[in-house]
Structure formats: C-alpha cells, structure tokens
Design a protein around this motif. Sequence first.
Motif, PDB file in Angstrom:
ATOM      1  N   ASP A 181      37.958  41.961  42.852  1.00  0.00           N
ATOM      2  CA  ASP A 181      38.292  40.540  42.686  1.00  0.00           C
ATOM      3  C   ASP A 181      38.215  40.197  41.202  1.00  0.00           C
ATOM      4  O   ASP A 181      37.560  39.245  40.807  1.00  0.00           O
ATOM      5  CB  ASP A 181      37.338  39.674  43.508  1.00  0.00           C
ATOM      6  N   LYS A 183      39.042  38.746  37.707  1.00  0.00           N
ATOM      7  CA  LYS A 183      39.682  37.543  37.182  1.00  0.00           C
ATOM      8  C   LYS A 183      38.889  37.061  35.977  1.00  0.00           C
ATOM      9  O   LYS A 183      37.775  37.535  35.711  1.00  0.00           O
ATOM     10  CB  LYS A 183      39.753  36.461  38.253  1.00  0.00           C
ATOM     11  N   GLY A 220      40.865  38.382  47.555  1.00  0.00           N
ATOM     12  CA  GLY A 220      41.036  38.251  46.111  1.00  0.00           C
ATOM     13  C   GLY A 220      41.705  36.940  45.752  1.00  0.00           C
ATOM     14  O   GLY A 220      42.164  36.189  46.624  1.00  0.00           O
ATOM     15  N   TYR A 224      45.952  36.867  40.918  1.00  0.00           N
ATOM     16  CA  TYR A 224      45.653  38.183  40.347  1.00  0.00           C
ATOM     17  C   TYR A 224      45.991  39.336  41.292  1.00  0.00           C
ATOM     18  O   TYR A 224      45.816  40.488  40.933  1.00  0.00           O
ATOM     19  CB  TYR A 224      44.163  38.274  40.003  1.00  0.00           C
ATOM     20  N   SER A 226      47.791  42.229  43.394  1.00  0.00           N
ATOM     21  CA  SER A 226      48.836  43.173  43.003  1.00  0.00           C
ATOM     22  C   SER A 226      49.908  43.290  44.086  1.00  0.00           C
ATOM     23  O   SER A 226      49.649  43.004  45.258  1.00  0.00           O
ATOM     24  CB  SER A 226      48.226  44.550  42.729  1.00  0.00           C
ATOM     25  N   ASP A 242      42.844  47.018  40.333  1.00  0.00           N
ATOM     26  CA  ASP A 242      42.040  46.428  39.265  1.00  0.00           C
ATOM     27  C   ASP A 242      42.827  46.367  37.958  1.00  0.00           C
ATOM     28  O   ASP A 242      42.743  45.381  37.206  1.00  0.00           O
ATOM     29  CB  ASP A 242      40.760  47.238  39.046  1.00  0.00           C
ATOM     30  N   TRP A 244      46.081  46.154  37.573  1.00  0.00           N
ATOM     31  CA  TRP A 244      47.048  45.044  37.652  1.00  0.00           C
ATOM     32  C   TRP A 244      46.363  43.726  37.286  1.00  0.00           C
ATOM     33  O   TRP A 244      46.905  42.924  36.520  1.00  0.00           O
ATOM     34  CB  TRP A 244      47.633  44.961  39.061  1.00  0.00           C
ATOM     35  N   SER A 245      45.177  43.491  37.832  1.00  0.00           N
ATOM     36  CA  SER A 245      44.438  42.264  37.520  1.00  0.00           C
ATOM     37  C   SER A 245      44.130  42.169  36.035  1.00  0.00           C
ATOM     38  O   SER A 245      44.160  41.081  35.448  1.00  0.00           O
ATOM     39  CB  SER A 245      43.148  42.208  38.337  1.00  0.00           C
ATOM     40  N   TYR A 258      49.635  32.012  33.490  1.00  0.00           N
ATOM     41  CA  TYR A 258      49.701  33.212  34.315  1.00  0.00           C
ATOM     42  C   TYR A 258      51.110  33.795  34.299  1.00  0.00           C
ATOM     43  O   TYR A 258      52.093  33.053  34.192  1.00  0.00           O
ATOM     44  CB  TYR A 258      49.301  32.898  35.759  1.00  0.00           C
TER      45      TYR A 258
END
Length: 347
Positions: A181, A183, A220, A224, A226, A242, A244-245, A258
């Motif tokens: 998660d 962010k 998640g 964020y 994927s 992770d 991708w985030s 974003y």
Amino acid sequence: MNVQRTSPVSFLRNGRYKRIESDEPVSKCPRLSDSSGDAGYLSSLPGSPLWAAPFNGTPTHQGPSRIGQFLLIPIADRDGVYSALNVHTGDESLCKVFDMIQYQEKIRAHSVLPAHRNISHIKDIILGERKAYVFLEKDYGDMHMFVKSCKKLDEELASRLFYQVVSAVAHCHQAGIVLGDLKLRKFVFSNKKRTHLKLEGLEECHMLEEGNDSMSHKHGCPAYVSPEILNSSGSYSGKQADVWSLGVMLYTLLVGRYPFHDSDPSALFSKIRRGQFCLPDTLSPKAKCLIRSLLRKEPWERLSATEILIHPWFHSAQETGSGEQEASAADQTVPTFCLDDDESLFC
C-alpha cells in the motif's frame, strides 16, 4: 494495581516493553497540575510499581487522553495515530494504538527487518487489557501533505527525497517484505527542515515465504494501484506492483498531480489500465526516462527497487544543487490533483 512486567521483545532496539492492567475509557484528561507526583509514571527501574490512567485507545472525544506518563492527542486524518507527550521529560513521540488481538501481527515485520535509516523503528510498547500502544519516533508531517502544500518539487529536491523513499523500499524487498500500500502518506519527515524521510510503519506489509512475491491481495489506494492488479483475477508480483506505486509517487513529486486522475473510479481505473500519461516538456530527459521505466504496463519491464537507486537521474539532478534544501512554506499553492472531487480516491 498489580502490573506484570515482561521481558523486552527482541526487535525493540534500545526500547522498553511494559504492561498495564486496565485501559478502560476516560472522559477527559486530568490537568497536569492536579496530578500527584507519581501519577501516570511508568518507571524504567525493574520492579518499580507502575500506574496508568485508563484509556481505551479509541476515544469518542477529540481532546487529549492519558496513558501512563504519556499525553495522547489525536492526529487529524491519521486514524489510530496520536501525538504522544511524555509529561515528565517533555519528549514527543508518535503512538499507534492497536487491538491486542492484532498488534503482534501488525508489528511482526519489525522483528525480521534489519534497522535502516529511512524506516521508523519502535521505541516502546505499552500493553493494556484490550489495546497495545506502540511508540515510534516523532515526525514532522508526511509527504502527501508536503506535496499538497507545494505545487511541485524541483528535480534536485525531488531526487534527494525520492532516493530515500526508494532506499527504504529496496531494503524491505531485500528482506522479503512487500509493502503493498505504497503512497506518499506512508513517508514522514523526521526533522524540522524536512530533508530526511522515513517509512512510518509496516502494518500493511506482506512478509514473503521462500522469496516468492506472488500475491492476490487487492487492497490499496486507487490512485496508486497498478494495471495488473486491476486486470488480473489471479496473482501478481508484489514487488513489481510496489515499483508502479513508486512511479506514481515520483510523477506526483515532479509534476504536482497524479499521473492518472479522475473523480469517477471506473474512469480512473480505465486510465490506469491503458497506462497512458503525459510528461511535461519541463522535465529533464533523465527524469522522463526514470518515470517511464517505472510506469510500464508490463510488470516485468519495470526496474527493480535496487535498480532504481543506480539510475543516472539521481546524480544529474543533484548536480544542479548542493547541500540539503530546507522546504519553504512561502508562496506555496495547492496542486491540481488536490481538488475536492473525491479525496478518498487519492490517498
């Protein structure tokens, strides 16, 4: 009151582990001037009597509460998190409150993860009958609020902060931990100048077995998430998700919004599935290269967290400045991604 002391847990580095007998609700915190000399004191001396004003960890009132020698004040927008003031020493820390049946699982990753300068560590634990109070280092705000108060970051400052973020993630991945998660809110400043970041907790992480990072967990923050999580009904690579985030975080730092934004969840997820985003011409070629290397639709085409750390953008961006920059609050504006269309999607 009979209070049972227990031995320190192995991952409490230089910390203490205490137990109190009761944590019933209290209606208000007594004035400190009304407290007796030993009221609220949890002695660090072995065998000393302990006392704690009752507290259930989830007060319905918004005022301060008391647990042992700590005054707990709720922090806005951070459920179950309190600013903790030691009324005897004046030291400040952060307190997270967990149900007793959950707390060991919530902090289990700390027992296997070696210490790292960009990951918060547990200082103290106080156990009540129903609640566990986990104390960590004080922070000076999170990255989400920092970016929300700035339009965007210049590449030199962004590279210094993002390098610390990736360092923490790479350290977790090498230890067999997927964060899941990721962010901006997960990273907090540990100094007043807001130059040093730490991952503020490991409660939502996933501990891998035998190096296999295949996951099916779908929890998640929508902004964020994927593409493979949205597209797949089966498993996906937790580490690549992770990454991708991390790409969403880097884009947000440099662009001020974003990469995928829509107030309607279905439209937002459609944009993420397509994986198409715009990069401003003002970004350097190396910054664009790194973002594109993270926000790739195909998970196996993304860089690993360790590979990100050696990307040339970090070196070239930091050549433009010297020393650590202090973030100024002057002339800062709210970025476009913080419009109030649906804040819950953009956590």
